[in-house]
Design a protein around this motif. Structure first.
Motif, PDB file in Angstrom:
ATOM      1  N   ARG A 124     -16.787  61.109  34.466  1.00  0.00           N
ATOM      2  CA  ARG A 124     -16.609  59.662  34.366  1.00  0.00           C
ATOM      3  C   ARG A 124     -15.404  59.252  33.521  1.00  0.00           C
ATOM      4  NH1 ARG A 124     -22.085  60.418  34.851  1.00  0.00           N
ATOM      5  NH2 ARG A 124     -23.212  58.908  36.166  1.00  0.00           N
ATOM      6  N   GLU A 179     -21.283  51.731  39.460  1.00  0.00           N
ATOM      7  CA  GLU A 179     -21.586  51.954  38.041  1.00  0.00           C
ATOM      8  C   GLU A 179     -20.705  51.080  37.153  1.00  0.00           C
ATOM      9  OE1 GLU A 179     -20.720  55.711  35.270  1.00  0.00           O
ATOM     10  OE2 GLU A 179     -22.382  56.064  36.680  1.00  0.00           O
ATOM     11  N   ARG A 180     -19.427  50.978  37.502  1.00  0.00           N
ATOM     12  CA  ARG A 180     -18.521  50.163  36.687  1.00  0.00           C
ATOM     13  C   ARG A 180     -18.842  48.679  36.802  1.00  0.00           C
ATOM     14  NH1 ARG A 180     -12.801  53.466  37.869  1.00  0.00           N
ATOM     15  NH2 ARG A 180     -13.452  55.372  36.767  1.00  0.00           N
ATOM     16  N   GLY A 185     -17.399  48.150  33.444  1.00  0.00           N
ATOM     17  CA  GLY A 185     -16.273  49.085  33.381  1.00  0.00           C
ATOM     18  C   GLY A 185     -15.067  48.569  34.146  1.00  0.00           C
ATOM     19  N   GLU A 186     -13.954  49.276  34.007  1.00  0.00           N
ATOM     20  CA  GLU A 186     -12.705  48.813  34.582  1.00  0.00           C
ATOM     21  C   GLU A 186     -12.595  49.169  36.056  1.00  0.00           C
ATOM     22  OE1 GLU A 186      -7.855  49.195  33.933  1.00  0.00           O
ATOM     23  OE2 GLU A 186      -9.215  50.623  32.982  1.00  0.00           O
TER      24      GLU A 186
END
Length: 212
Positions: A124, A179-180, A185-186
């Protein structure tokens, strides 16, 4: 979807898991294969295109022509469906699918006897920006690290610890994006990640003919 490597790959993700996925390796037929792949995935899942809420596309790095096919298609879907289009580094998808514990690297074929590559702390966490180099020039820097991807497998003398997966899967790419999105997340803008000029060049000293 991703067309940054010879694999034309499409998946449908429901936010928790991959619902359907398809992929075919053919470096010369990205434009011909992509839309039928989208149709197959939607049909397998029993979902209509208008049910899609987000589009995720691999932004490379990759060769100019193939990469553009996926990006233009993703942008078109986003415009027609009025949904967000998110970019994910193609190497991040490969890293996610690799299942390697501890530091490793990912390398894809960049042609011209070069590889696109990046180093990862885990599946990740990328520890630097993607780059393009000749395998011999980075072999010492990656010595002792597992290196996954087609670029590593092409040059075993530089990457003795090479392994799979060979090409990215859209399912892995979608899982990274999901997931991001869930954790803040980016995600990248859906713009091509080019690390060098296109392979195709305008011929020098070509003859210009003016019609009479």
């Amino acid at each position: 979807m991703d067309t940054a490597t010879p694999a034309v790959t499409v998946a449908l993700h429901d936010g928790d898991r991959v619902v359907a996925e398809t992929g075919q390796v053919d470096a010369r037929r990205h434009g011909e294969l992509l839309l039928p792949a989208v149709d197959r995935v939607l049909a397998e899942a029993g979902v209509k295109l208008d049910a899609v809420t987000d589009v995720v596309v691999g932004v490379g790095p990759g060769p100019y022509t193939g990469l553009r096919v996926g990006l233009v298609t993703a942008a078109t879907f986003g415009s027609v469906l009025t949904v967000p289009v998110h970019g994910v580094c193609t190497l991040d998808g490969l890293a996610h699918a690799a299942g390697v514990e501890g530091p490793f690297a990912v390398a894809t074929d960049a042609r011209r006897k070069e590889v696109y590559w990046a180093r990862y702390e885990d599946g990740r966490t990328r520890t630097g920006e993607p780059a393009v180099d000749r395998p011999a020039d980075i072999a010492e820097r990656l010595a002792g690290l597992p290196v996954v991807g087609a670029g590593a497998l092409l040059y075993p003398e530089a990457f003795p610890d090479a392994g799979g997966p060979e090409h990215v899967s859209a399912g892995a790419l979608a899982s990274v994006a999901a997931e991001r999105l869930a954790t803040g997340g980016e995600l990248l803008p859906p713009q091509p990640l080019y690390l060098r000029r296109p392979d195709a060049q305008v011929p020098k000293n070509y003859k210009v003919v003016t019609p009479k």
